[in-house]
Motif scaffolding. Sequence first.
Motif, PDB file in Angstrom:
ATOM      1  N   GLU A   1      -4.188 -12.109   0.219  1.00 58.18           N
ATOM      2  CA  GLU A   1      -3.824 -11.392   1.443  1.00 58.18           C
ATOM      3  C   GLU A   1      -3.430  -9.953   1.164  1.00 58.18           C
ATOM      4  O   GLU A   1      -3.861  -9.020   1.845  1.00 58.18           O
ATOM      5  CB  GLU A   1      -2.639 -12.093   2.123  1.00 58.18           C
ATOM      6  N   GLU A   2      -2.596  -9.789   0.123  1.00 60.39           N
ATOM      7  CA  GLU A   2      -2.111  -8.449  -0.197  1.00 60.39           C
ATOM      8  C   GLU A   2      -3.266  -7.531  -0.567  1.00 60.39           C
ATOM      9  O   GLU A   2      -3.328  -6.374  -0.128  1.00 60.39           O
ATOM     10  CB  GLU A   2      -1.110  -8.512  -1.357  1.00 60.39           C
ATOM     11  N   LEU A   3      -4.199  -8.074  -1.363  1.00 59.11           N
ATOM     12  CA  LEU A   3      -5.319  -7.231  -1.790  1.00 59.11           C
ATOM     13  C   LEU A   3      -6.177  -6.851  -0.583  1.00 59.11           C
ATOM     14  O   LEU A   3      -6.608  -5.706  -0.444  1.00 59.11           O
ATOM     15  CB  LEU A   3      -6.161  -7.956  -2.850  1.00 59.11           C
TER      16      LEU A   3
ATOM     17  N   PHE B   1      -5.219  -6.615   2.511  1.00 61.17           N
ATOM     18  CA  PHE B   1      -4.472  -5.632   3.295  1.00 61.17           C
ATOM     19  C   PHE B   1      -4.597  -4.240   2.671  1.00 61.17           C
ATOM     20  O   PHE B   1      -4.875  -3.253   3.337  1.00 61.17           O
ATOM     21  CB  PHE B   1      -3.006  -6.066   3.371  1.00 61.17           C
ATOM     22  N   HIS B   2      -4.414  -4.220   1.345  1.00 58.69           N
ATOM     23  CA  HIS B   2      -4.452  -2.954   0.624  1.00 58.69           C
ATOM     24  C   HIS B   2      -5.803  -2.271   0.824  1.00 58.69           C
ATOM     25  O   HIS B   2      -5.872  -1.087   1.155  1.00 58.69           O
ATOM     26  CB  HIS B   2      -4.206  -3.201  -0.860  1.00 58.69           C
TER      27      HIS B   2
ATOM     28  N   MET C   1       4.983  -9.445  -7.439  1.00 64.22           N
ATOM     29  CA  MET C   1       5.302 -10.873  -7.411  1.00 64.22           C
ATOM     30  C   MET C   1       6.244 -11.262  -8.532  1.00 64.22           C
ATOM     31  O   MET C   1       7.136 -12.097  -8.370  1.00 64.22           O
ATOM     32  CB  MET C   1       4.016 -11.683  -7.490  1.00 64.22           C
TER      33      MET C   1
ATOM     34  N   VAL D   1      -1.625 -13.259  -2.999  1.00 64.89           N
ATOM     35  CA  VAL D   1      -2.236 -12.125  -3.682  1.00 64.89           C
ATOM     36  C   VAL D   1      -3.549 -11.770  -2.984  1.00 64.89           C
ATOM     37  O   VAL D   1      -3.884 -10.590  -2.819  1.00 64.89           O
ATOM     38  CB  VAL D   1      -2.392 -12.374  -5.198  1.00 64.89           C
TER      39      VAL D   1
ATOM     40  N   LYS E   1      -4.722   1.570 -11.578  1.00 58.32           N
ATOM     41  CA  LYS E   1      -5.514   0.697 -10.728  1.00 58.32           C
ATOM     42  C   LYS E   1      -4.522  -0.020  -9.825  1.00 58.32           C
ATOM     43  O   LYS E   1      -3.615  -0.706 -10.309  1.00 58.32           O
ATOM     44  CB  LYS E   1      -6.279  -0.324 -11.576  1.00 58.32           C
ATOM     45  N   TYR E   2      -4.677   0.160  -8.505  1.00 58.57           N
ATOM     46  CA  TYR E   2      -3.644  -0.353  -7.627  1.00 58.57           C
ATOM     47  C   TYR E   2      -3.536  -1.872  -7.637  1.00 58.57           C
ATOM     48  O   TYR E   2      -2.499  -2.424  -7.309  1.00 58.57           O
ATOM     49  CB  TYR E   2      -3.849   0.174  -6.213  1.00 58.57           C
ATOM     50  N   GLY E   3      -4.615  -2.520  -8.054  1.00 56.82           N
ATOM     51  CA  GLY E   3      -4.566  -3.981  -8.128  1.00 56.82           C
ATOM     52  C   GLY E   3      -3.396  -4.469  -8.958  1.00 56.82           C
ATOM     53  O   GLY E   3      -2.740  -5.457  -8.631  1.00 56.82           O
TER      54      GLY E   3
ATOM     55  N   ARG F   1      -0.909  -3.545  11.581  1.00 60.30           N
ATOM     56  CA  ARG F   1      -1.432  -4.640  10.774  1.00 60.30           C
ATOM     57  C   ARG F   1      -0.252  -5.488  10.309  1.00 60.30           C
ATOM     58  O   ARG F   1       0.835  -4.967  10.100  1.00 60.30           O
ATOM     59  CB  ARG F   1      -2.135  -4.119   9.525  1.00 60.30           C
TER      60      ARG F   1
ATOM     61  N   LYS G   1     -10.764   2.181  -6.495  1.00 59.43           N
ATOM     62  CA  LYS G   1      -9.370   2.549  -6.691  1.00 59.43           C
ATOM     63  C   LYS G   1      -8.506   1.325  -7.067  1.00 59.43           C
ATOM     64  O   LYS G   1      -7.580   1.415  -7.857  1.00 59.43           O
ATOM     65  CB  LYS G   1      -8.855   3.165  -5.388  1.00 59.43           C
ATOM     66  N   ILE G   2      -8.856   0.223  -6.449  1.00 62.18           N
ATOM     67  CA  ILE G   2      -7.977  -0.944  -6.687  1.00 62.18           C
ATOM     68  C   ILE G   2      -8.306  -1.650  -7.996  1.00 62.18           C
ATOM     69  O   ILE G   2      -7.485  -2.354  -8.574  1.00 62.18           O
ATOM     70  CB  ILE G   2      -8.041  -1.917  -5.494  1.00 62.18           C
TER      71      ILE G   2
ATOM     72  N   TYR H   1       0.201  -5.563  -7.583  1.00 60.31           N
ATOM     73  CA  TYR H   1       0.598  -6.801  -6.891  1.00 60.31           C
ATOM     74  C   TYR H   1       1.188  -7.860  -7.822  1.00 60.31           C
ATOM     75  O   TYR H   1       2.229  -8.451  -7.501  1.00 60.31           O
ATOM     76  CB  TYR H   1      -0.560  -7.314  -6.037  1.00 60.31           C
TER      77      TYR H   1
ATOM     78  N   GLY I   1      -7.972  -2.817   3.154  1.00 60.88           N
ATOM     79  CA  GLY I   1      -8.114  -2.410   4.545  1.00 60.88           C
ATOM     80  C   GLY I   1      -7.448  -1.065   4.807  1.00 60.88           C
ATOM     81  O   GLY I   1      -8.034  -0.155   5.409  1.00 60.88           O
ATOM     82  N   MET I   2      -6.210  -0.888   4.331  1.00 68.15           N
ATOM     83  CA  MET I   2      -5.459   0.349   4.524  1.00 68.15           C
ATOM     84  C   MET I   2      -6.184   1.519   3.873  1.00 68.15           C
ATOM     85  O   MET I   2      -6.288   2.618   4.448  1.00 68.15           O
ATOM     86  CB  MET I   2      -4.057   0.227   3.918  1.00 68.15           C
ATOM     87  N   GLU I   3      -6.679   1.240   2.662  1.00 71.04           N
ATOM     88  CA  GLU I   3      -7.321   2.296   1.879  1.00 71.04           C
ATOM     89  C   GLU I   3      -8.591   2.775   2.604  1.00 71.04           C
ATOM     90  O   GLU I   3      -8.838   3.977   2.718  1.00 71.04           O
ATOM     91  CB  GLU I   3      -7.661   1.754   0.486  1.00 71.04           C
TER      92      GLU I   3
ATOM     93  N   TRP J   1       0.846  -1.199   0.000  1.00 67.93           N
ATOM     94  CA  TRP J   1       0.000   0.000   0.000  1.00 67.93           C
ATOM     95  C   TRP J   1       0.880   1.248   0.000  1.00 67.93           C
ATOM     96  O   TRP J   1       0.625   2.201  -0.717  1.00 67.93           O
ATOM     97  CB  TRP J   1      -0.913  -0.017   1.229  1.00 67.93           C
TER      98      TRP J   1
ATOM     99  N   GLU K   1      -9.247   2.520   5.756  1.00 67.48           N
ATOM    100  CA  GLU K   1      -8.857   3.229   6.958  1.00 67.48           C
ATOM    101  C   GLU K   1      -8.507   4.684   6.641  1.00 67.48           C
ATOM    102  O   GLU K   1      -8.935   5.615   7.321  1.00 67.48           O
ATOM    103  CB  GLU K   1      -7.653   2.523   7.566  1.00 67.48           C
TER     104      GLU K   1
END
Lengths: 112, 880
Positions: B26-28, B30-31, A56, B24, A47-49, A75, B56-57, A52, B33-35, A30, B37
């Motif tokens: 988990e990362e998404l 987390f992302h 990787m 992937v 797009k932030y997706g 976290r 956004k994602i 990832y 969740g952060m966003e 993030w 917040e």
Amino acid sequence: MDKDKAAILQGTLDLLVLKTVETLGPLHGWAIAKRIEQISEDLLEMKYGTLYPALMRLEQSGWISSEWGTSDNNRRARFYSITRQGRKQLALEAKSWEQMSAFITRMLGSTR
Amino acid sequence: MSPIRSVISRLSALLRRREWDERVDEELEFHIGMEIEENVRRGMAPPDARAAAHRKIGNTTQVCEEVYHMNTISFLEETAHNFRLSFRTLRKNPGFAVTAVLVLALGLGASTAMFSALDRILFRPLPYADADRLVNLGWTMAFGAAPGQTQTVLFHRERWKPTPEPFTAVTTMVSTVDMCDVTEQQPERLRCARIESNFLQTLGVRPAVGRDFTPEDDTRGAPPVAIISHDVWTRRFLADAGAIGRTIELNGNPIPVIGVLPAGFAMPAGEADILRPQQILPLDPASRGGSFFTAFGRLKQGVSPEQARAVVAPIVADDVKDLPGFGDNAKARVVPLRDFLVGDAARVAWLLLGAVAGLLLIACVNVANLILARMAARTREFEVRSALGAGRARLARLALTESLLLAVAGGGLGMLLAAAMLRVFVQLAPSSIPEIDQASLDLRVFAVAVVLALAAGAAVGIWPTLSVLRSRTLQYGARATAAAHPRMRFTLVTVQIALTVAMLGGSALLLRTLWNLVSVPLGYQSERVLTMSVALNPALYPNGSRDPFFERLLERVRGLPGTAAVTMSNGASPAGTPAKLTGFSLDGRPPDSSQFKSQLMRARAVTPGYFQMFGIPILRGRAFVEADRGTQPVVILSESAAQILFPGQDPLGHTVQLLPSMYANEWAKPAEVVGIARGIRNTGPALEPEPEIYATAWFQNSSTAYFAIRTQAGTATAAASLKQAVAELDPVLPVTIVPADDQVARLTERPRFLAWLLSAFAGLALLLAAAGLYGVASYLVTQRTRDIGVRIALGAAPSDISRQVVGEAARWIAAGAVLGCALAWAATRAIEAQLYGVGSRDPLSWIAALGVLTVTLLLAVLRPAARAARVDPMEALRAE
């Protein structure tokens, strides 16, 4: 999609990620996204997706490594840092990017 | 990244794909969740914050898929999928799958078994280093050798030193491998070869344990030493390395063991269990002439056997110049070692390999045909797949996968079949095919079987693959697919028929050969006669003791209950080869050396009663009587011998004397000709009788005696009492007892084997061709049901319809037959050498082959033709 914002150029995301991780040390996904967004000053639509798969891919290539850690707000998150090979790769890509952009600038200048 | 590392990292990613997929997610999470917040911190309401974060994602599913694909090797993935799919489809069609697998297993099994049987002759490397450069050299007599065999022997080994120019080494072994008896515990008879000290070195072989012979070991008078075979080492010394330095008692003398041969070693000539130095140099000045050797050489790099021959020729000429009558008849010879070992068996081997390759090809063609038929039926399925987005290449790969799956299954089953077939081959194989009894299904054969199976899969799969690639249907959805296949299918059937014709023709020729051979009158009778051979070891039974032993044995056998008659000879009776002699002194005149070549004849020592035993008629004069033994020597000549020795005269009363200078006393006395016997086929049914000279007095020094016994007892009883009789004289002496009929049958074993095998192959081929044609004809009728319906509705008679189907099939049969004859014509040379009494273009054989073919194939199309005639026009038209 906003017309003024440039879509991220194929292949440049890797360069951006490498540079970010290199300068700011271990970062979670993030934070990397935010940093790129901040630097681009909203010029870049992203797009932030898509970040990832790039992370990787870079890790599988051995250019960055990752480990679990705890974020500022407690976290569990994966922190990415650049490897020695990654630094080499970054230098290489940065150089070729500079040449490329210089060439394109010249190209655009000459035809205008 | 290097390509290899890249592959490795991709493979490892593939194996750890689940891990990456979880990551992937988990990362998404987390992302997001952060966003959320952060959005909340900026003052958004939680639901809006969540929606904004998701916006956004972007599309998370897409991201997950991207990671999934990133960690995929799509080719492997698709292949696995294709295999699963093919497996399912085949399981749904067990009839088709079982047929295809069986047919392929048959072809692959036969090929694998045949390859394994012939591998040692044709392909397997010889157990020597750089065997390509090894040759057999020396000279061969222009006469005297049976067809297909040549003898290479050398006199005067010392003339070959120093080593002649084109060789890096020349070595010899004494041509005859002696029998030697182990005379300590567990007595047994072994074979002892005598070799020069550089023999193993020249072959590039080192003892597995212990040391090689040294030149000192090989000096005349040096203490005896022995190198033992791996087999003897394991059997008698339990593979103990401490065997070196211990002794083995041979013919009563303990001999120190100095080395053990490596496992798998085989002598380049003859077979041996024990190697001993020949110890003949320096030559004994008292010995005249020399010994016979078999010589081997290692050529220098790049020297051909022909070049070496030119160098060897003068040495050979010098070698034989003081041998009476040999000079012009000896030819220098240098042949590659493999040719020397395999001889004319290679031709048989290639013939068999060709036949089995034909069978495999036919099997493949048949399965290809089956698959094509099924493809036509599956057009709809492929259309649907195509409509759902499968590319043509993808469909072609699917079709290929199915064929490969069939081939792999066929290959697996084929291996099992091969194991069984190999056992049958080895049982039936003639002894003239060397080393066939050592054939086994090892890793090497397995590798070849795998390659064959894959090749078969590709050969079978190429047709349906092509048909998918070419077909336009998939694009336009027209009904034209079916029409695209028949031409291909008919081509395949034609090829199949052509191959079948060639194989049928070949087997017809071989069957005729066999018939010709068994119907040749041999000139003697062998029914209800038992033969027994007893070999005495000259080391244990010195000269002078063997004849009395054999005489005693003869008396004992005569006294056995049930014995009606018994005779003794110095050669296997009546067709075996006793010594061949030449150089006779006739009526006291000195021998004429220019006649040596033509006078070469079998010299057989027999006891009285021999001619009667085998029903050989005495044409003139008389047979031997008891009184002929031991008194004035007499001889009986065969017809051709009489003609050669006494052309245009009556030989009775003349005398024949062996070369006095070359043979010892008894043999060389002048002997009166007392009778003429009819010639017998003594070298097998295919060859004219060799001249033969019979005597009662020439047993001397023969180490082996051959008895012929006519008995009232059954074979088993008689054999037991014969063995008993021998054991009473010498309890450890080996005895071989065979019905004389079996000996006669061995004369025809090779043609019998070939005819049997090729007929079996041809029969299978015919069956497969018939099945193939039946399939195509049935399919054709089904395809044309509508046309046929229309024609019947328009008034065509059912007989016209079936005639048309049969006529069409006949055209294809004819095309296949013509092609097949052309093929066979081109390949006649392969079979010519195996034929007797019939030419390779014998019309009768070919007509018979074509007749069988045509009848069988027409029978195969009868059913489809009948079905065509029964088409109900109403139903046919309604079916559309």
